[in-house]
Scaffold this motif. Structure first.
Motif, PDB file in Angstrom:
ATOM      1  N   ARG A 130      -5.160   4.841  10.137  1.00 21.17           N
ATOM      2  CA  ARG A 130      -5.298   3.404   9.811  1.00 21.17           C
ATOM      3  C   ARG A 130      -4.859   3.113   8.378  1.00 21.17           C
ATOM      4  NH1 ARG A 130     -10.159   4.119  12.677  1.00 21.17           N
ATOM      5  NH2 ARG A 130     -11.341   4.296  10.742  1.00 21.17           N
ATOM      6  N   GLU A 131      -5.167   4.041   7.474  1.00 18.75           N
ATOM      7  CA  GLU A 131      -4.783   3.801   6.081  1.00 18.75           C
ATOM      8  C   GLU A 131      -3.271   3.794   5.917  1.00 18.75           C
ATOM      9  OE1 GLU A 131      -5.847   5.456   1.599  1.00 18.75           O
ATOM     10  OE2 GLU A 131      -6.775   6.340   3.355  1.00 18.75           O
ATOM     11  N   ILE A 132      -2.580   4.756   6.601  1.00 16.90           N
ATOM     12  CA  ILE A 132      -1.113   4.785   6.525  1.00 16.90           C
ATOM     13  C   ILE A 132      -0.542   3.509   7.121  1.00 16.90           C
ATOM     14  CG2 ILE A 132       0.946   5.917   7.475  1.00 16.90           C
ATOM     15  CD1 ILE A 132      -0.559   8.576   7.162  1.00 16.90           C
ATOM     16  N   ARG A 133      -1.078   3.127   8.300  1.00 19.03           N
ATOM     17  CA  ARG A 133      -0.581   1.909   8.931  1.00 19.03           C
ATOM     18  C   ARG A 133      -0.879   0.681   8.058  1.00 19.03           C
ATOM     19  NH1 ARG A 133      -2.425   2.920  13.539  1.00 19.03           N
ATOM     20  NH2 ARG A 133      -4.399   1.824  13.434  1.00 19.03           N
ATOM     21  N   GLY A 134      -2.040   0.689   7.386  1.00 20.18           N
ATOM     22  CA  GLY A 134      -2.366  -0.431   6.509  1.00 20.18           C
ATOM     23  C   GLY A 134      -1.429  -0.520   5.315  1.00 20.18           C
ATOM     24  N   LEU A 135      -1.072   0.654   4.727  1.00 18.36           N
ATOM     25  CA  LEU A 135      -0.126   0.638   3.607  1.00 18.36           C
ATOM     26  C   LEU A 135       1.231   0.120   4.035  1.00 18.36           C
ATOM     27  CD1 LEU A 135      -0.991   4.006   1.829  1.00 18.36           C
ATOM     28  CD2 LEU A 135      -1.449   1.711   1.004  1.00 18.36           C
ATOM     29  N   LYS A 136       1.656   0.564   5.253  1.00 16.04           N
ATOM     30  CA  LYS A 136       2.958   0.099   5.743  1.00 16.04           C
ATOM     31  C   LYS A 136       2.933  -1.411   5.979  1.00 16.04           C
ATOM     32  CE  LYS A 136       4.166  -0.406   9.787  1.00 16.04           C
ATOM     33  NZ  LYS A 136       4.428  -0.410  11.225  1.00 16.04           N
TER      34      LYS A 136
END
Length: 634
Positions: A130-136
């Protein structure tokens, strides 16, 4: 003179198509420069990775995009890895839950009451994904906002330019008026040049409108046609200088390798080239071809690096082959010591870290086979280690037998009906022995505890029944607790005097008072909790969450003081149901976000769902904290 001016206007009208054609080519090439040369993400078989390895993989990707400034290519690669890991994780979660359900059904005979909580590593993988997707998402949202801002700026500039063109075409001006108009026109040009990119659906239209208005402006100013020609010649000179800069970058490759920084500099020069006005018609195409050939030299050099990459891929393969050969002996390792198993695990994890640290890719087929063998060897080692620890489970069976013996001894004391200091001391000693015995199998944890507790409680209940003086003390304690509750209720009405210090004093006084008659225990406890709840609500400086925490701590203290834990068991079940519902809601909302299209409406919906998810996660953390407090008490 009038005839010459008309011919100049006609010449300009014939040139109208030239800048539009060149700008269109420039926009197309810009898209090619940003899309054609993105690095490809190699195919990875994530199904061979353990949960801990998946966590390490996602943490490395997250660290990479943070260190490199979250560029589009790095974010795309990290999101691709997270998406691949998520697919494998869904399979792992399904498998783990089905295994747990199967075991539950075998033990209980049905699915009623089955609850399953994913382990910490699974939750960690979810969180990292979720954090990676949120950064993207944040990266692209910021880009979209910036493009929307630039669109509004350029739209406003077009409005100013259109008003200037209309005014220029409908009124007669003197030299000073023409000069001020020209200064405003150049100012608009500079502001347009300083504005950033806009979304591609609007880019072509804006540029076409901008160039059309510029041509109209120069057409309206036919008396200053020579000024326009001078400006075009100046643009030609500037574009020639930009061509020379890109050509110098190409020549510099003779003394240094091709890098991303060189391409970024070339793209920056390309942006300058785009924002320059048109050159003379006879020079426009020649300049563009010269500029494009200079860019081609750079990208030809980049493509030449692919051959070097093949060599690097082979070197990575050979290094990883050595790591694989080093862990092969671990597949046959065996020991009877937990310490030795842990030491060996540390050694093999060091090899795994070396493997993961080698970031380069390998030849596709050979690399895929080697990766499969490497992770299979790791799996064999950890399977052997798991078998060793499964044997330790038999120790819990022995603990169960010991606790059954303590239950039988406590039940024998109860059946004898004796009430003297020696029998009381024996029951106390049995309780101490109980605490010294380790854990039992999970499925017997509650039943064996309830059996032992029932025997001990029954003994002490009989002891109370036979002692009238104790009963009288209990009645006195009931009166003292009733008086204390009435004082708490009275204090709650005076909100100005309510404080945490006074609350602590009330709780200390309650703890100092002994037991009450069993028939009144639940009622007085319920009334005490209600009074504490009312008093806490009257403390103005506490937040709602702090008030709930204070009430919960009061209930826990009751259990620690020997009061009934029935209410806490009910609260524990309620909290577990709320946690399960929140986890299901979060999973559903996260799944829904993946199906939204890219649009302004979907962005608002995504933001709403993300707000719901953040609120739910906050509630989830608080409920888990409350659950931990309750579990420690009971």
């Amino acid at each position: 003179m009038a005839q010459e001016q008309q011919e100049g206007v006609k010449g300009e009208e014939q040139d109208d198509l030239a800048p539009k054609t060149i700008d269109t080519l420039e926009i197309d090439l810009n898209n090619e420069l940003t899309e054609e040369h993105e690095e490809e993400t190699p195919d990875v078989d994530y199904s061979q990775l353990s949960k801990e390895q998946l966590v390490n993989l996602l943490e490395n990707e997250l660290a990479t995009i943070r260190e490199e400034g979250s560029g589009a290519a790095q974010l795309k690669k990290a999101e691709s890895v997270a998406r691949g890991v998520r697919t494998v994780l869904d399979q792992i979660k399904l498998k783990d839950r089905e295994a747990a359900l199967k075991t539950f059904v075998e033990e209980t005979g049905g699915e009623d009451g089955f609850e399953y909580k994913y382990d910490a590593e699974t939750q960690k993988i979810d969180s990292l994904s979720r954090e990676i997707r949120g950064l993207k998402n944040a990266f692209y949202q910021s880009q979209e906002k910036e493009k929307e801002k630039n669109f509004n700026v350029k739209t406003a500039l077009l409005g100013r330019l259109r008003a200037l063109v209309d005014e220029e075409g409908t009124r007669e001006t003197d030299a000073s008026g023409l000069k001020s108009s020209w200064e405003e026109f150049k100012k608009i040009q500079e502001e347009w040049k300083g504005a950033g990119n806009v979304a591609s659906p609007h880019n072509g239209t804006l540029w076409a409108t901008y160039n059309a208005l510029i041509d109209r402006y120069f057409s309206n100013r036919n008396i200053y046609f020579e000024l326009k020609e001078l400006d075009r010649r100046r643009n030609a000179e500037l574009k020639a200088e930009l061509c020379e800069k890109v050509e110098e970058l190409g020549k510099s490759l003779e003394s240094r390798p091709m890098t991303r920084e060189i391409l970024n500099e070339a793209n920056h020069i390309f942006e300058e080239y785009k924002h320059l006005g048109p050159a003379p018609k006879e020079d426009q195409e020649k300049l563009w071809q010269r500029f494009k050939e200079a860019l081609d030299v750079l990208y030809d050099a980049q493509r030449g690096q692919f051959a070097e990459q093949k060599k690097s891929m082979q070197e990575n393969y050979e290094q990883k082959l050595k790591i694989y050969e080093a862990i092969v002996p671990f597949t046959t390792y065996n020991s009877g010591s937990i310490k030795e198993w842990n030491a060996k695990t540390k050694d093999i994890m060091a090899f795994q870290d070396q493997w993961v640290a080698l970031k380069g890719i390998m030849p596709r087929e050979e690399g895929k086979e080697l990766s499969k063998k490497f992770w299979a060897a790791l799996k064999t080692f950890f399977n052997n280690k798991g078998e060793f620890f499964r044997q330790l489970e038999s120790k819990r069976e022995q603990n169960l037998e010991l606790k059954n013996q303590l239950c039988e001894e406590a039940e024998a004391v109860l059946a004898a009906g004796e009430d003297n200091p020696s029998t009381t001391q024996k029951v106390i000693e049995l309780q101490k022995k109980w605490k010294g015995i380790g854990q039992v199998p999970e499925k017997f944890k509650d039943t064996i505890y309830d059996r032992f507790k029932k025997a001990c409680d029954s003994y002490f209940d009989q002891k109370r029944a036979k002692n009238r003086e104790v009963e009288e003390e209990f009645e006195q304690n009931l009166k003292l607790k009733t008086d204390l509750i009435e004082r708490i209720e009275a204090a709650a009405k005076d909100k100005d005097e309510s404080s945490l210090n006074l609350l602590s004093a009330f709780k200390s006084e309650w703890s100092s008072i002994g037991f009450v008659p069993k028939k009144d225990m639940q009622a007085i406890q319920k009334r005490y909790i209600a009074a504490i709840n009312t008093y806490v609500s009257a403390i103005g400086q506490l937040s709602t969450k702090e008030k709930e925490q204070a009430v919960l701590e009061s209930e826990v203290e009751l259990v620690r003081d020997g009061e009934s834990s029935r209410n806490l068991y009910r609260k524990e079940n309620d909290i577990r149901r709320k946690i399960t519902q929140l986890e299901n809601d979060i999973a559903l909302w996260q799944n829904n976000i993946e199906f939204f299209a890219k649009s302004k409406t979907s962005d608002r919906l995504k933001a709403e769902f993300e707000r719901k998810i953040n609120n739910a996660l906050s509630q989830l953390d608080e409920l888990k904290h409350q659950l931990t407090i309750i579990q420690e008490a009971i």
